[in-house]
Enzyme design. Structure first.
Site, PDB file in Angstrom:
ATOM      1  N   CYS A 102      -3.502  -6.440 -30.315  1.00 58.22           N
ATOM      2  CA  CYS A 102      -3.960  -5.162 -30.880  1.00 58.22           C
ATOM      3  C   CYS A 102      -3.387  -4.955 -32.292  1.00 58.22           C
ATOM      4  O   CYS A 102      -2.406  -5.562 -32.675  1.00 58.22           O
ATOM      5  CB  CYS A 102      -3.522  -4.040 -29.941  1.00 58.22           C
ATOM      6  N   HIS A 103      -4.009  -4.039 -33.038  1.00 60.41           N
ATOM      7  CA  HIS A 103      -3.564  -3.745 -34.400  1.00 60.41           C
ATOM      8  C   HIS A 103      -2.116  -3.309 -34.464  1.00 60.41           C
ATOM      9  O   HIS A 103      -1.419  -3.601 -35.435  1.00 60.41           O
ATOM     10  CB  HIS A 103      -4.417  -2.630 -34.991  1.00 60.41           C
ATOM     11  N   THR A 104      -1.681  -2.570 -33.455  1.00 58.70           N
ATOM     12  CA  THR A 104      -0.311  -2.050 -33.497  1.00 58.70           C
ATOM     13  C   THR A 104       0.703  -3.195 -33.481  1.00 58.70           C
ATOM     14  O   THR A 104       1.753  -3.116 -34.117  1.00 58.70           O
ATOM     15  CB  THR A 104      -0.084  -1.092 -32.311  1.00 58.70           C
TER      16      THR A 104
ATOM     17  N   HIS B 286       1.392  -5.176 -25.971  1.00 59.95           N
ATOM     18  CA  HIS B 286       1.344  -3.969 -25.131  1.00 59.95           C
ATOM     19  C   HIS B 286       0.033  -3.818 -24.369  1.00 59.95           C
ATOM     20  O   HIS B 286      -0.126  -2.858 -23.642  1.00 59.95           O
ATOM     21  CB  HIS B 286       1.612  -2.719 -25.981  1.00 59.95           C
ATOM     22  N   GLU B 287      -0.913  -4.777 -24.532  1.00 58.08           N
ATOM     23  CA  GLU B 287      -2.192  -4.646 -23.808  1.00 58.08           C
ATOM     24  C   GLU B 287      -2.210  -5.600 -22.618  1.00 58.08           C
ATOM     25  O   GLU B 287      -3.075  -6.454 -22.513  1.00 58.08           O
ATOM     26  CB  GLU B 287      -3.363  -4.973 -24.746  1.00 58.08           C
TER      27      GLU B 287
ATOM     28  N   CYS C 243       5.333   9.970 -15.752  1.00 60.50           N
ATOM     29  CA  CYS C 243       6.407  10.116 -14.753  1.00 60.50           C
ATOM     30  C   CYS C 243       6.007  11.078 -13.638  1.00 60.50           C
ATOM     31  O   CYS C 243       6.591  11.084 -12.572  1.00 60.50           O
ATOM     32  CB  CYS C 243       7.702  10.573 -15.427  1.00 60.50           C
TER      33      CYS C 243
ATOM     34  N   CYS D 128       7.842  15.411 -15.641  1.00 57.44           N
ATOM     35  CA  CYS D 128       8.259  16.159 -16.831  1.00 57.44           C
ATOM     36  C   CYS D 128       7.282  17.309 -17.094  1.00 57.44           C
ATOM     37  O   CYS D 128       6.192  17.368 -16.511  1.00 57.44           O
ATOM     38  CB  CYS D 128       8.376  15.233 -18.044  1.00 57.44           C
TER      39      CYS D 128
ATOM     40  N   CYS E 195       3.838  16.045 -18.023  1.00 55.52           N
ATOM     41  CA  CYS E 195       3.086  15.396 -16.938  1.00 55.52           C
ATOM     42  C   CYS E 195       2.537  16.420 -15.952  1.00 55.52           C
ATOM     43  O   CYS E 195       1.491  16.210 -15.339  1.00 55.52           O
ATOM     44  CB  CYS E 195       3.961  14.388 -16.197  1.00 55.52           C
TER      45      CYS E 195
ATOM     46  N   CYS F 141       3.934  11.927 -21.932  1.00 55.36           N
ATOM     47  CA  CYS F 141       5.078  12.003 -21.018  1.00 55.36           C
ATOM     48  C   CYS F 141       6.380  11.960 -21.819  1.00 55.36           C
ATOM     49  O   CYS F 141       6.519  11.196 -22.766  1.00 55.36           O
ATOM     50  CB  CYS F 141       5.018  10.822 -20.047  1.00 55.36           C
TER      51      CYS F 141
ATOM     52  N   ARG G 299      10.730   8.564 -23.663  1.00 51.84           N
ATOM     53  CA  ARG G 299      10.307   8.418 -25.058  1.00 51.84           C
ATOM     54  C   ARG G 299      11.380   7.909 -26.005  1.00 51.84           C
ATOM     55  O   ARG G 299      11.149   6.994 -26.787  1.00 51.84           O
ATOM     56  CB  ARG G 299       9.855   9.784 -25.591  1.00 51.84           C
TER      57      ARG G 299
ATOM     58  N   CYS H 130      -4.904  -0.157 -23.772  1.00 50.63           N
ATOM     59  CA  CYS H 130      -4.770   0.517 -25.073  1.00 50.63           C
ATOM     60  C   CYS H 130      -6.114   0.965 -25.620  1.00 50.63           C
ATOM     61  O   CYS H 130      -6.601   2.041 -25.300  1.00 50.63           O
ATOM     62  CB  CYS H 130      -4.035  -0.389 -26.062  1.00 50.63           C
TER      63      CYS H 130
ATOM     64  N   ARG I 273     -11.670  -8.298 -29.703  1.00 43.46           N
ATOM     65  CA  ARG I 273     -10.345  -8.565 -29.145  1.00 43.46           C
ATOM     66  C   ARG I 273     -10.153 -10.048 -28.843  1.00 43.46           C
ATOM     67  O   ARG I 273     -11.037 -10.689 -28.262  1.00 43.46           O
ATOM     68  CB  ARG I 273     -10.149  -7.834 -27.812  1.00 43.46           C
TER      69      ARG I 273
HETATM   70  N1  NAD Z   1      -4.659   7.219 -30.883  1.00 44.59           N
HETATM   71  C1  NAD Z   1      -4.260   6.146 -30.207  1.00 44.59           C
HETATM   72  O1  NAD Z   1      -3.606   6.228 -29.168  1.00 44.59           O
HETATM   73  C2  NAD Z   1      -4.666   4.793 -30.700  1.00 44.59           C
HETATM   74  C3  NAD Z   1      -4.653   3.676 -29.846  1.00 44.59           C
HETATM   75  C4  NAD Z   1      -5.123   2.449 -30.360  1.00 44.59           C
HETATM   76  C5  NAD Z   1      -5.546   2.356 -31.664  1.00 44.59           C
HETATM   77  N2  NAD Z   1      -5.509   3.456 -32.469  1.00 44.59           N
HETATM   78  C6  NAD Z   1      -5.987   3.441 -33.862  1.00 44.59           C
HETATM   79  O2  NAD Z   1      -7.401   3.594 -33.847  1.00 44.59           O
HETATM   80  C7  NAD Z   1      -7.956   2.992 -35.023  1.00 44.59           C
HETATM   81  C8  NAD Z   1      -9.071   2.058 -34.630  1.00 44.59           C
HETATM   82  O3  NAD Z   1      -8.559   0.959 -33.868  1.00 44.59           O
HETATM   83  P1  NAD Z   1      -9.479  -0.306 -33.603  1.00 44.59           P
HETATM   84  O4  NAD Z   1      -8.683  -1.256 -32.784  1.00 44.59           O
HETATM   85  O5  NAD Z   1     -10.798   0.117 -33.088  1.00 44.59           O
HETATM   86  O6  NAD Z   1      -9.605  -0.844 -35.111  1.00 44.59           O
HETATM   87  P2  NAD Z   1     -10.657  -1.788 -35.831  1.00 44.59           P
HETATM   88  O7  NAD Z   1     -10.049  -2.151 -37.140  1.00 44.59           O
HETATM   89  O8  NAD Z   1     -11.080  -2.893 -34.924  1.00 44.59           O
HETATM   90  O9  NAD Z   1     -11.918  -0.861 -36.078  1.00 44.59           O
HETATM   91  C9  NAD Z   1     -12.021   0.006 -37.151  1.00 44.59           C
HETATM   92  C10 NAD Z   1     -13.468   0.010 -37.602  1.00 44.59           C
HETATM   93  O10 NAD Z   1     -13.617   0.992 -38.621  1.00 44.59           O
HETATM   94  C11 NAD Z   1     -14.598   0.526 -39.501  1.00 44.59           C
HETATM   95  N3  NAD Z   1     -14.518   1.224 -40.785  1.00 44.59           N
HETATM   96  C12 NAD Z   1     -13.649   1.034 -41.799  1.00 44.59           C
HETATM   97  N4  NAD Z   1     -13.925   1.850 -42.813  1.00 44.59           N
HETATM   98  C13 NAD Z   1     -14.987   2.588 -42.447  1.00 44.59           C
HETATM   99  C14 NAD Z   1     -15.761   3.600 -43.090  1.00 44.59           C
HETATM  100  N5  NAD Z   1     -15.470   4.019 -44.327  1.00 44.59           N
HETATM  101  N6  NAD Z   1     -16.793   4.142 -42.402  1.00 44.59           N
HETATM  102  C15 NAD Z   1     -17.093   3.713 -41.158  1.00 44.59           C
HETATM  103  N7  NAD Z   1     -16.400   2.753 -40.503  1.00 44.59           N
HETATM  104  C16 NAD Z   1     -15.377   2.192 -41.152  1.00 44.59           C
HETATM  105  C17 NAD Z   1     -14.318  -0.960 -39.616  1.00 44.59           C
HETATM  106  O11 NAD Z   1     -15.458  -1.674 -40.087  1.00 44.59           O
HETATM  107  C18 NAD Z   1     -13.953  -1.315 -38.178  1.00 44.59           C
HETATM  108  O12 NAD Z   1     -15.068  -1.778 -37.443  1.00 44.59           O
HETATM  109  C19 NAD Z   1      -6.784   2.331 -35.728  1.00 44.59           C
HETATM  110  O13 NAD Z   1      -6.305   3.213 -36.734  1.00 44.59           O
HETATM  111  C20 NAD Z   1      -5.758   2.171 -34.639  1.00 44.59           C
HETATM  112  O14 NAD Z   1      -4.446   2.106 -35.154  1.00 44.59           O
HETATM  113  C21 NAD Z   1      -5.101   4.663 -32.010  1.00 44.59           C
HETATM  114 ZN    ZN Z   2      -2.856  -1.091 -29.008  1.00 44.63          ZN
HETATM  115 ZN    ZN Z   3       6.301  12.640 -17.684  1.00 47.45          ZN
END
Ligand code: NAD
Ligand code: ZN
Ligand code: ZN
Length: 368
Positions: free
Chosen positions: A40-42, A62-63, A92, A95, A98, A106, A110, A169, A362
């Protein structure tokens, strides 16, 4: 026991697959044998060194999905042989958060998790006596991991684990943004910005909620094709004029629900502006860069637009991940198109390269 794991030694350098020592699960913890893990990106963000809260050495990942091998004292919710999905966002059930249905954040572990420790403030990972820290409480780029039971979602043992891993994730984040955070109503019009794992999950979530129109916006035609497969009724190429185009397509009003899944604050702003006057709700799931802020003209809020943020799609993981897995097994969620590459643990850096090149959605590590 000896395990092989991908260690982040130095920021901005490739991960090193090495042999480490993993010690027995303690109170409330379980030993899990990983079967599959998404990249994943993270993970890449932390490996790059850009994340201000990052540390090394640590085992990323983490996935994960796998099988419980053994449990420590006091563990009641999982037992050896159970199939589980790892949760960086635990539940949990005790808390204050939760016990409230308004949040999934949760509070139980943390602080220690953020510092790289298990709940008792120690690590189970060592190398030649040196402690190696955990990552996101999961550290699943490894053959085995030790995790708190509150961070394990027990799933149907019939579910393919290489699909189940994606619910750890991105996929649950997108689905949950539509189902839990926005609570999309039947017959509504939705716009999803971004067609990566999170955005595609949001498209599927809007479809499951019975949305009538789902407009997906991305820059990549390949990804917009995938969005159609998940239920997008229309697609648009992103750009500076996309808000105007959305407003035009929606009788001059904008959408009932918009979702941002890009991490770009400019796109977050577009998501707010493309939400309908009166009741439009913009849900932000993307993670912006450090220090970046979201610009909103306050008048948009006074005239009835709302903004919500969503962490892990608002999912209470131990309850909801097993439900998502069931829905996937029933054919309601099509997970296969998200698994673009299957790789080995030794190829983990290739997973990062593929992600950087936006090659597929992925890469999933399979452990033998
Ligand atoms: N909130 C959470 O818990 C959580 C969990 C996982 C990931 N994320 C975040 O969510 C986001 C997306 O994750 P992902 O794995 O799908 O990423 P990804 O990079 O695979 O997808 C992002 C998409 O956005 C598109 N994009 C970029 N610029 C754009 C624009 N101007 N207009 C339209 N589309 C555009 C890209 O082409 C790409 O397909 C990331 O910022 C990631 O860190 C958040
Ligand atoms: Zn992730
Ligand atoms: Zn909790």
């Amino acid at each position: 026991m000896k395990i092989r794991a991908a260690v982040l030694e130095e920021f901005a350098k490739p991960l090193e697959v090495q042999e480490l020592e993993l010690t027995e699960p303690k109170d409330g913890e379980a030993l899990v044998r990983l079967v599959a893990c998404g990249v994943c990106h993270t993970d890449m963000y932390t490996a790059s060194g850009v994340d201000p809260s990052g540390y090394s050495p640590t085992v990323l990942g983490h996935e994960g999905a796998g099988v419980v091998e053994s449990v420590g004292p006091g563990v009641v919710s999982v037992e050896p042989g159970d199939h589980v999905v790892t949760l960086f966002s635990p539940q949990c059930r005790e808390c204050i958060h939760c016990r409230d249905d308004r949040t999934n954040i949760c509070l139980a572990i943390r602080d220690q998790q953020g510092k790289g420790y298990l709940p008792d403030g120690t690590t189970r990972l060592q190398r030649d006596g040196e402690e190696i820290r955990h990552f996101m409480g999961t550290s699943t780029f490894a053959e085995y991991t030790v995790m708190p039971e509150i961070a394990l979602a027990k799933i149907n043992p019939e579910a393919p684990l290489e699909h189940a891993a994606l619910f750890a994730c991105g996929l649950s984040t997108g689905l949950g943004a539509a189902i839990n955070t926005a609570k999309v109503r039947e017959g509504s019009t939705c716009v999803v910005f971004g067609a990566g794992m999170v955005g595609l999950g949001a498209v599927a979530g809007c479809r499951l909620q019975g949305a009538e129109r789902i407009i997906c916006v991305d820059l990549s035609d390949d990804r917009l094709e995938l969005a159609k497969g998940q239920g997008a009724t229309e697609t648009m190429t992103g750009g500076d004029d996309v808000v105007e185009r959305i407003v035009e397509e929606t009788d001059g009003f904008g959408a009932d629900y918009t979702f941002e899944a890009t991490g770009n604050v400019g796109v977050m702003r577009q998501a707010v502006e493309a939400a309908r006057m009166g009741w439009g709700l913009a849900t932000v799931a993307g993670v912006a860069g450090k220090g970046e802020t979201l610009d909103i003209v306050p008048r948009l809020l006074i005239t009835g637009r709302r903004v919500a943020g969503s962490s892990f799609g608002g999912c209470k993981g131990r309850d909801q991940v097993p439900e998502f897995v069931e829905r996937a097994m029933a054919g309601d969620i099509d997970v296969a198109p998200f698994v673009s590459h299957k790789i080995t643990l030794d190829d983990v850096n290739r997973g990062f390269e593929l992600m950087e090149a936006q090659d597929g959605i992925r890469s999933v590590i399979e452990f033998n």
